[in-house]
Write an enzyme that holds these catalytic residues in place. Structure first.
Site, PDB file in Angstrom:
ATOM      1  CB  CYS A 116       2.149  -2.038   9.480  1.00  0.00           C
ATOM      2  SG  CYS A 116       2.340  -3.182   8.115  1.00  0.00           S
ATOM      3  CG  HIS A 256       3.019   1.675   7.830  1.00  0.00           C
ATOM      4  ND1 HIS A 256       4.208   0.987   7.777  1.00  0.00           N
ATOM      5  CD2 HIS A 256       2.080   0.871   7.227  1.00  0.00           C
ATOM      6  CE1 HIS A 256       3.998  -0.183   7.189  1.00  0.00           C
ATOM      7  NE2 HIS A 256       2.731  -0.281   6.842  1.00  0.00           N
ATOM      8  CG  ASN A 286       4.419  -2.240   4.063  1.00  0.00           C
ATOM      9  OD1 ASN A 286       5.073  -2.148   5.097  1.00  0.00           O
ATOM     10  ND2 ASN A 286       3.118  -2.467   4.069  1.00  0.00           N
TER      11      ASN A 286
HETATM   12  O1  UT7 Z   1       0.945  -2.286   5.711  1.00  0.00           O
HETATM   13  C1  UT7 Z   1      -0.085  -3.157   6.041  1.00  0.00           C
HETATM   14  C2  UT7 Z   1      -1.381  -2.588   5.642  1.00  0.00           C
HETATM   15  N1  UT7 Z   1      -1.557  -2.715   4.231  1.00  0.00           N
HETATM   16  C3  UT7 Z   1      -2.014  -1.708   3.512  1.00  0.00           C
HETATM   17  O2  UT7 Z   1      -2.194  -0.633   4.024  1.00  0.00           O
HETATM   18  C4  UT7 Z   1      -2.333  -1.960   2.059  1.00  0.00           C
HETATM   19  C5  UT7 Z   1      -3.672  -1.399   1.711  1.00  0.00           C
HETATM   20  N2  UT7 Z   1      -4.097  -1.710   0.349  1.00  0.00           N
HETATM   21  C6  UT7 Z   1      -3.524  -1.158  -0.730  1.00  0.00           C
HETATM   22  O3  UT7 Z   1      -2.556  -0.425  -0.624  1.00  0.00           O
HETATM   23  C7  UT7 Z   1      -4.144  -1.405  -2.085  1.00  0.00           C
HETATM   24  O4  UT7 Z   1      -5.409  -1.975  -1.916  1.00  0.00           O
HETATM   25  C8  UT7 Z   1      -3.285  -2.338  -3.000  1.00  0.00           C
HETATM   26  C9  UT7 Z   1      -2.018  -1.615  -3.418  1.00  0.00           C
HETATM   27  C10 UT7 Z   1      -2.928  -3.622  -2.277  1.00  0.00           C
HETATM   28  C11 UT7 Z   1      -4.072  -2.676  -4.274  1.00  0.00           C
HETATM   29  O5  UT7 Z   1      -4.453  -1.490  -4.940  1.00  0.00           O
HETATM   30  P1  UT7 Z   1      -5.964  -1.255  -5.378  1.00  0.00           P
HETATM   31  O6  UT7 Z   1      -6.010   0.039  -6.042  1.00  0.00           O
HETATM   32  O7  UT7 Z   1      -6.832  -1.431  -4.159  1.00  0.00           O
HETATM   33  O8  UT7 Z   1      -6.176  -2.379  -6.426  1.00  0.00           O
HETATM   34  P2  UT7 Z   1      -7.303  -3.518  -6.434  1.00  0.00           P
HETATM   35  O9  UT7 Z   1      -6.983  -4.555  -5.418  1.00  0.00           O
HETATM   36  O10 UT7 Z   1      -8.642  -2.876  -6.441  1.00  0.00           O
HETATM   37  O11 UT7 Z   1      -7.057  -4.140  -7.866  1.00  0.00           O
HETATM   38  C12 UT7 Z   1      -7.371  -3.402  -9.067  1.00  0.00           C
HETATM   39  C13 UT7 Z   1      -6.947  -4.240 -10.264  1.00  0.00           C
HETATM   40  C14 UT7 Z   1      -7.461  -5.671 -10.198  1.00  0.00           C
HETATM   41  O12 UT7 Z   1      -7.760  -6.097 -11.511  1.00  0.00           O
HETATM   42  P3  UT7 Z   1      -9.301  -6.159 -12.011  1.00  0.00           P
HETATM   43  O13 UT7 Z   1      -9.983  -7.099 -11.064  1.00  0.00           O
HETATM   44  O14 UT7 Z   1      -9.801  -4.749 -11.908  1.00  0.00           O
HETATM   45  O15 UT7 Z   1      -9.164  -6.664 -13.397  1.00  0.00           O
HETATM   46  C15 UT7 Z   1      -6.258  -6.440  -9.738  1.00  0.00           C
HETATM   47  O16 UT7 Z   1      -6.250  -7.786 -10.133  1.00  0.00           O
HETATM   48  O17 UT7 Z   1      -5.528  -4.303 -10.319  1.00  0.00           O
HETATM   49  C16 UT7 Z   1      -5.137  -5.675 -10.411  1.00  0.00           C
HETATM   50  N3  UT7 Z   1      -3.850  -5.831  -9.776  1.00  0.00           N
HETATM   51  C17 UT7 Z   1      -2.695  -5.643 -10.419  1.00  0.00           C
HETATM   52  N4  UT7 Z   1      -2.404  -5.314 -11.691  1.00  0.00           N
HETATM   53  C18 UT7 Z   1      -1.115  -5.199 -12.017  1.00  0.00           C
HETATM   54  C19 UT7 Z   1      -3.608  -6.145  -8.468  1.00  0.00           C
HETATM   55  N5  UT7 Z   1      -2.280  -6.179  -8.270  1.00  0.00           N
HETATM   56  C20 UT7 Z   1      -1.682  -5.882  -9.465  1.00  0.00           C
HETATM   57  C21 UT7 Z   1      -0.356  -5.746  -9.885  1.00  0.00           C
HETATM   58  N6  UT7 Z   1      -0.102  -5.403 -11.157  1.00  0.00           N
HETATM   59  N7  UT7 Z   1       0.692  -5.943  -9.035  1.00  0.00           N
END
Ligand code: UT7
Length: 332
Positions: A116, A256, A286
């Site tokens: 990225c 980004h 992204n």
């Molecule tokens: O560009 C390259 C670099 N990448 C980045 O900068 C990305 C950095 N990370 C992020 O932007 C975030 O961590 C994500 C957008 C990937 C995820 O968001 P989050 O707020 O960190 O969510 P999480 O991984 O803590 O997941 C929270 C909950 C989980 O469920 P439980 O375990 O709490 O029941 C996930 O399973 O949200 C669930 N979840 C979803 N629910 C609905 C994860 N993805 C989804 C989804 N739809 N698409």
């Protein structure tokens, strides 16, 4: 003798026609528009469809846009760098293919993998060739067909990414515009949190790697998020401070586009008003190496000669960094 600066003199961009909405994704995996909008800030993303179409096809369209806008001819270009993690093939370089398809014959061309942060890494590299006098007209492409490495059964990653290509033309100038400063960093120990497991020399492609779904993006979102928020903000604040600028002096932050919350946190740390931050993640998601030049492409008309811009990114590697530049022309 006056110092030669490297300045962006044109921007081109391309997004494929097909739009994949959150609604469509919710028919493929267990997700909702509400979750994606509130956690990431994406409404839709563009996907490159069509047999045999790859990253080069988007990169070449972005270059054609530059040629059409500026009247520059392919023969004038003496270097092409393509930042990408989704090359058309493992080799040759996608930049070679883009140059061929764009009719560029007098250039040396190569790819650069900074994930990225690829575009700002490539912009920095190109600027050194211009500043040294070695090259006169360099095209820097940021392009990625992320849909080719997204696992559309994994809801934690498939909602995040889209496809696009964008490019800038970089030229020498004696004027006080162009690239002024840069901070570029990496930390390979971060690779465990964001990578593709197979397809390289460690795990060459095999039936087993395919059966185990090892050819897709693997991301531990929370770890990456935590590092992204602190690293991107750190370098953005540092480059602002060491150039004696406050948020008042800055016309635009060009971040980004990985997550609206990461962008917001960076702007907050810089004490920057939201209307000075380029944000188009809602429409494109992204697009990895393409996000920053795609923003420049969309905002080009609003940019004024002398505007202070900070470009900032964080991505796989980990790689991160910021570039401070003074914009070189009034938007048309
Ligand atoms: O560009 C390259 C670099 N990448 C980045 O900068 C990305 C950095 N990370 C992020 O932007 C975030 O961590 C994500 C957008 C990937 C995820 O968001 P989050 O707020 O960190 O969510 P999480 O991984 O803590 O997941 C929270 C909950 C989980 O469920 P439980 O375990 O709490 O029941 C996930 O399973 O949200 C669930 N979840 C979803 N629910 C609905 C994860 N993805 C989804 C989804 N739809 N698409």
């Amino acid at each position: 003798m006056k110092k030669t600066n490297a300045v962006i003199t044109a921007v081109g961009g391309y997004v494929p026609d097909y739009i994949m909405t959150n609604q469509e994704l919710s028919t493929m995996v267990d997700t909702t528009d509400e979750w994606i909008m509130s956690r990431v800030g994406i409404k839709e993303r563009h996907i490159l469809k069509g047999e045999g179409k790859g990253t080069s096809d988007m990169g070449v369209e972005a270059i054609k846009d530059i040629f059409a806008k500026t009247g520059t001819t392919p023969d004038e270009i003496d270097m092409v760098i393509c930042a990408t993690v989704t090359p058309d093939h493992p080799f040759p370089a996608t930049a070679n293919i883009i140059a061929d398809k764009a009719g560029i014959k007098n250039a040396h061309s190569f790819d650069l993998n900074g994930a990225c942060s690829g575009f700002i890494y490539a912009l920095d590299t190109a600027s050194r060739f211009i500043e040294s006098g070695a090259k006169k007209k360099i095209i820097v492409v940021g392009a990625d067909k992320m849909s080719s490495i997204v696992d559309y059964t994994d809801r934690t990653t498939c909602v995040l990414f889209g496809d696009a290509g964008a490019a800038v033309l970089l030229e020498p100038t004696q004027e006080e515009v162009g690239i002024k400063d840069r901070i570029l960093q990496s930390d390979g120990s971060g690779r465990v949190h964001l990578h593709m497991k197979a397809g390289g020399s460690v795990h060459p492609s095999s039936h087993e790697t395919i059966d185990k779904r090892m050819h897709y993006i693997y991301q531990e979102g929370q770890h990456v998020f935590k590092h992204a928020v602190s690293r991107m903000a750190d370098v953005s604040v540092e480059i602002m401070e060491r150039n004696g600028m406050t948020s008042d002096d800055l016309a635009w932050l060009v971040p980004h586009q990985a997550n609206l919350r990461i962008i917001g946190a960076t702007a907050d740390r810089m004490n920057l008003d939201k209307n000075k931050v380029m944000v188009n993640i809602e429409r494109y998601g992204n697009t990895t190496a393409a996000t920053i030049p795609l923003c420049l492409w969309e905002w080009e008309k609003q940019l004024k000669k002398g505007d202070n811009l900070i470009l900032a990114s964080f991505g796989a590697g980990f790689t991160w960094g910021s570039i401070y530049l003074k914009w070189g022309y009034d938007g048309k």
